[in-house]
Design a protein around this motif. Sequence first.
Motif, PDB file in Angstrom:
ATOM      1  N   LYS A 218       0.863  -1.187   0.000  1.00 39.58           N
ATOM      2  CA  LYS A 218       0.000   0.000   0.000  1.00 39.58           C
ATOM      3  C   LYS A 218       0.895   1.231   0.000  1.00 39.58           C
ATOM      4  N   VAL A 219       0.881   1.957  -1.126  1.00 42.53           N
ATOM      5  CA  VAL A 219       1.645   3.192  -1.268  1.00 42.53           C
ATOM      6  C   VAL A 219       0.640   4.310  -1.476  1.00 42.53           C
ATOM      7  N   GLN A 220       0.660   5.284  -0.579  1.00 39.02           N
ATOM      8  CA  GLN A 220      -0.324   6.369  -0.548  1.00 39.02           C
ATOM      9  C   GLN A 220      -1.720   5.762  -0.506  1.00 39.02           C
ATOM     10  N   GLN A 221      -2.526   5.906  -1.525  1.00 36.80           N
ATOM     11  CA  GLN A 221      -3.880   5.344  -1.511  1.00 36.80           C
ATOM     12  C   GLN A 221      -4.038   4.156  -2.456  1.00 36.80           C
ATOM     13  N   VAL A 222      -2.943   3.691  -3.038  1.00 41.84           N
ATOM     14  CA  VAL A 222      -2.993   2.598  -4.005  1.00 41.84           C
ATOM     15  C   VAL A 222      -2.503   1.308  -3.333  1.00 41.84           C
ATOM     16  N   THR A 223      -3.304   0.250  -3.473  1.00 33.74           N
ATOM     17  CA  THR A 223      -2.945  -1.054  -2.918  1.00 33.74           C
ATOM     18  C   THR A 223      -2.817  -2.057  -4.049  1.00 33.74           C
TER      19      THR A 223
ATOM     20  N   ALA B 182       6.738   1.215   1.719  1.00 38.46           N
ATOM     21  CA  ALA B 182       5.298   1.052   1.609  1.00 38.46           C
ATOM     22  C   ALA B 182       4.768   0.295   2.821  1.00 38.46           C
ATOM     23  N   ASP B 183       3.457   0.408   3.016  1.00 33.14           N
ATOM     24  CA  ASP B 183       2.817  -0.417   4.039  1.00 33.14           C
ATOM     25  C   ASP B 183       2.625  -1.798   3.452  1.00 33.14           C
TER      26      ASP B 183
END
Length: 197
Positions: free
Chosen positions: A54-59, A148-149
């Motif tokens: 998950k980077v910013q709002q993109v998974t 990233a998460d």
Amino acid sequence: MDAALARGEAASCPRCRATLYRNGSASLDMALALAVTSVILLLLLNCFPLLALKVQQVTRDTTLLHAALAMWNDGMHLLSLLVIITTVLAPALQISLAIYLLCILRFGDASQALGAPLRALQSLRPWSMVEIFMLGLLVSLVKLQHMADIVIGPALWSCAGLIFITAALTSVLTPRNLWLWARATRRSRANARVKHV
């Protein structure tokens, strides 16, 4: 000739003291249960996502096969084939052969030829490298955690379980145990035939 050993005892070479074999508590039913569990875990590993980034709002998530196909599309053909062979094909063949051998002993005719499938199983074992894949994946996760998460998927957990279950299966599914189970199955079926007569 095998020496009669009590459960838990081991036979050792009198010259070098190396352990030749152990008489453990492994049973045919336990080996079959481990093999079926391995099938389930391998299916989970190949059907569900390994992880999601998950980077910013993109998974983005990926499965094992999608990761290998992405490597193929990026021009890493040899690496992609290696991943598919060592983490999908070799474990699937190894588990399939184990189930075949165990089902023959448990439900089929124990007098059938076990040599060829057993030799194939023994030669496949070095090619099954799920634990090496898991180690590489864990190293990658450590390096990616700052970028990233990371959400760990169910396939990663099943991969971890598969490592332990296949290790247990390998430890009980020795050629010696298979031949002992085949001999015991033949004896019990012969005794059953004699009682029916």
